[in-house]
Design an enzyme around this catalytic site. Structure first.
Site, PDB file in Angstrom:
ATOM      1  N   CYS A 140      15.449 -14.976  20.853  1.00 40.28           N
ATOM      2  CA  CYS A 140      14.371 -15.046  19.480  1.00 40.28           C
ATOM      3  C   CYS A 140      13.107 -14.110  19.831  1.00 40.28           C
ATOM      4  CB  CYS A 140      14.025 -16.329  19.178  1.00 40.28           C
ATOM      5  SG  CYS A 140      13.563 -17.362  20.259  1.00 40.28           S
ATOM      6  N   HIS A 220       6.799 -19.479  17.679  1.00 40.08           N
ATOM      7  CA  HIS A 220       6.331 -18.791  18.645  1.00 40.08           C
ATOM      8  C   HIS A 220       5.170 -17.844  18.131  1.00 40.08           C
ATOM      9  CE1 HIS A 220       9.383 -20.280  21.070  1.00 40.08           C
ATOM     10  NE2 HIS A 220      10.485 -19.301  20.596  1.00 40.08           N
TER      11      HIS A 220
END
Length: 335
Positions: A140, A220
């Site tokens: 990711c 994130h």
């Protein structure tokens, strides 16, 4: 129609299954699970044929009232391509199984790069996966970095990348992850694994990455500094990034000042599971200081690799070029 099997129906696998089902040129051959949990029940409710991934647990499914279509080897044999969405390390163990059936496979970024013929990002190196037997969709975070760096590299050239990745401790459903009340350098040594992983996409790129873990679950956050070979103004760079279909440039007037409002925004847009398939980049953060570019971007770790998996299927099948595949995937998902 490309028949796609999904081995592993957890955080990534269930999203990939839904994304494949939405494509005009693909169909879900079936999904495989190791245990008859709520995700297995939902797979059947969504109409997916369910296969058992572990022979010793196969009898647990009928005992739980869940119908199965057979063992995972049957799914592999019946698929044109398999997306392996199993936990990190399991994909490498499954590689020989896919090879035995002569079925191309797509692995996730938790696997070592050596598991595949090529590491993949649709924006950066789609053609490299053409006709490959084993393709690894990068993680990711690496996906998010690659989507950002590809247009910067093409437009301005890149001398050096420095990225600090503030990573969520675990996904919302991961009750065994942390930290709960701490901030961890992860790893303490430099670089974090993300820089070398980006080099599987851009082998000659000079990049340093630092990683941290924080007590959060939503997304994130990346703090980015790129020294470019040219010195464009910030407005020009913003325009270039705004033109990237998988970068969502957040306008100042949206009032989104963190990942919490971002997830709320996704839900209000009607995104399935509140997913954000794009890099979420704050337009106001785009800054140029000489040749140094700066920005903040948020990455939804549960979903940003989903469209990449779909594009990897087409790359292997050789049915479209990068622009065609990305456009088809985006249109089907609503990106």
């Amino acid at each position: 129609m490309i028949r796609v099997g999904i081995n592993g129906y957890g955080t990534i696998g269930k999203r990939v299954a839904d994304a494949v089902a939405a494509q005009p040129d693909m169909t879900v051959a079936g999904v495989a699970k190791t245990s008859p949990n709520f995700e297995a029940t939902q797979a059947r409710k969504r109409g997916f044929d369910l296969y058992t991934a572990v022979e010793d647990r196969a009898d647990q499914f009928p005992a739980a009232g869940i119908e199965t279509a057979g063992p995972v080897d049957d799914l592999i044999a019946d698929s044109d391509v398999v997306v392996d969405a199993t936990p990190s390390g399991v994909g490498a163990e499954n590689r020989s199984r896919y090879a035995a059936h002569d079925t191309p496979a797509i692995y996730q970024g938790g696997e070592d790069a050596s598991v595949a013929d090529v590491s993949f990002n649709a924006r950066a190196n789609f053609e490299a996966a053409a006709d490959a037997d084993h393709v690894r969709v990068v993680s990711c975070n690496t996906t998010g970095l690659s989507r950002l760096l590809a247009p910067l590299r093409e437009q301005y050239g890149i001398e050096k990348v420095r990225a600090t990745l503030v990573r969520r401790g675990g996904d919302p459903g991961q009750t065994d992850r942390g930290p709960i009340n701490d901030i961890l350098p992860d790893p303490i040594t430099i670089p974090s694994h993300h820089g070398p992983d980006v080099n599987t996409i851009f082998p000659d790129l000079d990049i340093d990455t630092l990683g941290m873990k924080v007590p959060a679950t939503l997304m994130h956050m990346h703090s980015i500094n790129v020294t470019l070979e040219r010195d464009p103004d910030a407005a020009d760079v913003r325009d270039v990034l705004a033109g990237q279909s998988r970068i969502m440039l957040l306008d100042d007037d949206l009032g989104i000042d963190g990942t919490g409002p971002l997830k709320e925004y996704a839900q209000d847009m009607g995104r399935p599971r509140g997913d954000l398939w794009e890099n979420c980049l704050w337009g106001e953060s785009v800054t140029m200081d000489g040749r140094d570019f700066y920005c903040f971007q948020a990455i939804h770790q549960e979903s940003d690799v989903v469209p990449e998996n779909v594009d990897a299927v087409r790359a292997i099948a050789g049915d479209a070029d990068a622009a065609e595949s990305i456009a088809t995937t985006n249109d089907a998902l609503g990106i």
